[in-house]
Design a protein around this motif. Structure first.
Motif, PDB file in Angstrom:
ATOM      1  N   ARG A   1       0.817  -1.215   0.000  1.00  0.00           N
ATOM      2  CA  ARG A   1       0.000   0.000   0.000  1.00  0.00           C
ATOM      3  C   ARG A   1       0.852   1.267   0.000  1.00  0.00           C
ATOM      4  NH1 ARG A   1      -2.862  -3.427  -1.167  1.00  0.00           N
ATOM      5  NH2 ARG A   1      -4.950  -3.968  -0.406  1.00  0.00           N
ATOM      6  N   ARG A   2       2.104   1.156  -0.384  1.00  0.00           N
ATOM      7  CA  ARG A   2       2.990   2.316  -0.461  1.00  0.00           C
ATOM      8  C   ARG A   2       3.618   2.391  -1.850  1.00  0.00           C
ATOM      9  NH1 ARG A   2       4.754   4.591   4.433  1.00  0.00           N
ATOM     10  NH2 ARG A   2       4.015   3.515   6.313  1.00  0.00           N
TER      11      ARG A   2
ATOM     12  N   ASP B   1      -6.536   4.056  -0.652  1.00  0.00           N
ATOM     13  CA  ASP B   1      -5.834   3.568   0.540  1.00  0.00           C
ATOM     14  C   ASP B   1      -4.340   3.385   0.302  1.00  0.00           C
ATOM     15  OD1 ASP B   1      -6.232   1.492  -1.233  1.00  0.00           O
ATOM     16  OD2 ASP B   1      -6.617  -0.024   0.295  1.00  0.00           O
TER      17      ASP B   1
ATOM     18  N   THR C   1      -0.579   4.948   0.231  1.00  0.00           N
ATOM     19  CA  THR C   1       0.254   6.034   0.733  1.00  0.00           C
ATOM     20  C   THR C   1       1.294   6.391  -0.329  1.00  0.00           C
ATOM     21  OG1 THR C   1      -0.013   5.335   3.034  1.00  0.00           O
ATOM     22  CG2 THR C   1       1.881   6.726   2.524  1.00  0.00           C
TER      23      THR C   1
ATOM     24  N   SER D   1       4.452   8.772  -1.680  1.00  0.00           N
ATOM     25  CA  SER D   1       5.550   9.697  -1.399  1.00  0.00           C
ATOM     26  C   SER D   1       6.148  10.143  -2.717  1.00  0.00           C
ATOM     27  CB  SER D   1       6.623   9.041  -0.518  1.00  0.00           C
ATOM     28  OG  SER D   1       7.141   7.869  -1.123  1.00  0.00           O
TER      29      SER D   1
ATOM     30  N   ALA E   1       1.413  12.007   0.840  1.00  0.00           N
ATOM     31  CA  ALA E   1       1.540  11.983   2.294  1.00  0.00           C
ATOM     32  C   ALA E   1       2.923  12.446   2.733  1.00  0.00           C
ATOM     33  CB  ALA E   1       1.278  10.573   2.809  1.00  0.00           C
TER      34      ALA E   1
END
Length: 312
Positions: free
Chosen positions: A54-55, A80, A82, A84, A128
């Protein structure tokens, strides 16, 4: 924490046609058009999501990575995940594998403002985490108070601010950057550094950061493909003993560091991703880890070799 929950997929190998990672050629589309690379990105993100990841990590300099990710998030309705991203390098390769220059670095207030606006225009929501890309001891950021204040203002909007590091002085950079404050608050609360069994010099500084509550992310965990394509005998031997492949062993060593909050994978396709993900389940024993620790290279020699990798 489950290791899959600690995993992020980076799109450095998929957002542009050329990069320095070894072993990409067999995984990437033959023509590497924008459409083909977009499809390859979707395939990797679909497989990673199905596996529980989930990243996702991108950057302004990763060609169209933010654009591809934004399209995937919208098309698949993923809320959902995340995300960067990073600013500081600009992609100038013009979607050519033979471009004389692929990216240009600039840590200035103007570059930050420009790229933050581009990121916000591209992604469906603010990332995020937004990071200074490849901070080094000579970065102008350390002496640019106006830029530091602008980054602190980003924190006030709810975006976490961090930095990535590169080069033989990563540990010094990490410690110096984490001391920066604006109005009595620490500016950075996340760090993304190169760490692998060949280049582990940042380990102590990263462990200190983790203990201080900083989010620690490990990148280039396969040494830009060296540990998968041409692994040292020790890595290959441990892989055979565990009935797996060298890249899995190298990644398992990263997961074994309990101060590493996130371990980044950089696959060029679903086959590489599937193999990489197997590392989340591999537990190396103490002898394995001690033998791998002996592989560490002199940081200056490691980074000198990395600088010679060819964009292709």
């Amino acid at each position: 924490m489950d290791n899959i929950a600690r995993t992020a997929v980076g799109l450095a190998s998929l957002g542009r046609p050329a990069y320095i990672n070894l072993g990409r050629e067999s995984e990437l589309p033959a023509d590497r058009t924008v459409a083909a690379m977009r499809d390859a990105t979707f395939a990797v993100l679909d497989r990673a999501y199905d596996a529980g990841v989930r990243r996702v990590d991108v950057a302004r300099s990763y060609g169209r990575a933010e654009e591809f990710l934004a399209a995937w998030l919208s098309d698949r309705g993923r809320s959902d995940v995340t995300v960067s991203s990073k600013w500081g390098y600009a992609y100038v390769g013009d979607w050519r594998t033979d471009a004389p220059v692929h990216e240009v670095k600039e840590h200035s207030l103007a570059r930050f403002r420009q790229q933050w606006a581009e990121t916000r225009d591209t992604l469906p929501t603010a990332p995020a985490l937004y990071q200074v890309h490849s901070l080094t001891p000579d970065s102008a950021l350390f002496d640019d108070r106006e830029l530091q204040v602008a980054l602190a203002e980003l924190v006030d909007t709810g975006v976490r601010v961090g930095f990535s590091t590169s080069g033989p002085a990563q540990a010094d950079t990490i410690r110096r950057a984490l001391e920066l404050t604006v109005d009595g608050r620490h500016l950075f609360t996340a760090v993304q550094s190169t760490w692998n069994v060949l280049e582990s010099s940042a380990g102590l500084a990263l462990a200190e950061a983790h203990r201080a509550g900083v989010l620690v992310q490990l990148k280039e965990t396969l040494a830009n493909g060296r540990l998968a394509v041409d692994p040292p005998d020790v890595v290959a031997d441990i892989a055979r003993a565990h009935g797996t492949t060298p890249d899995v062993v190298a990644l398992a060593a990263a997961y074994a560091e309990d101060w590493a909050d996130v371990v980044l994978l950089g696959p060029a396709g679903v086959t590489q991703l599937d193999t990489n993900l197997a590392a989340a389940a591999l537990r190396l024993n103490d002898d394995d880890l001690e033998n791998l620790a002996e592989l560490r290279e002199n940081p200056r020699e490691y980074w000198a070799r990395r600088s010679q990798l060819v964009w292709e």
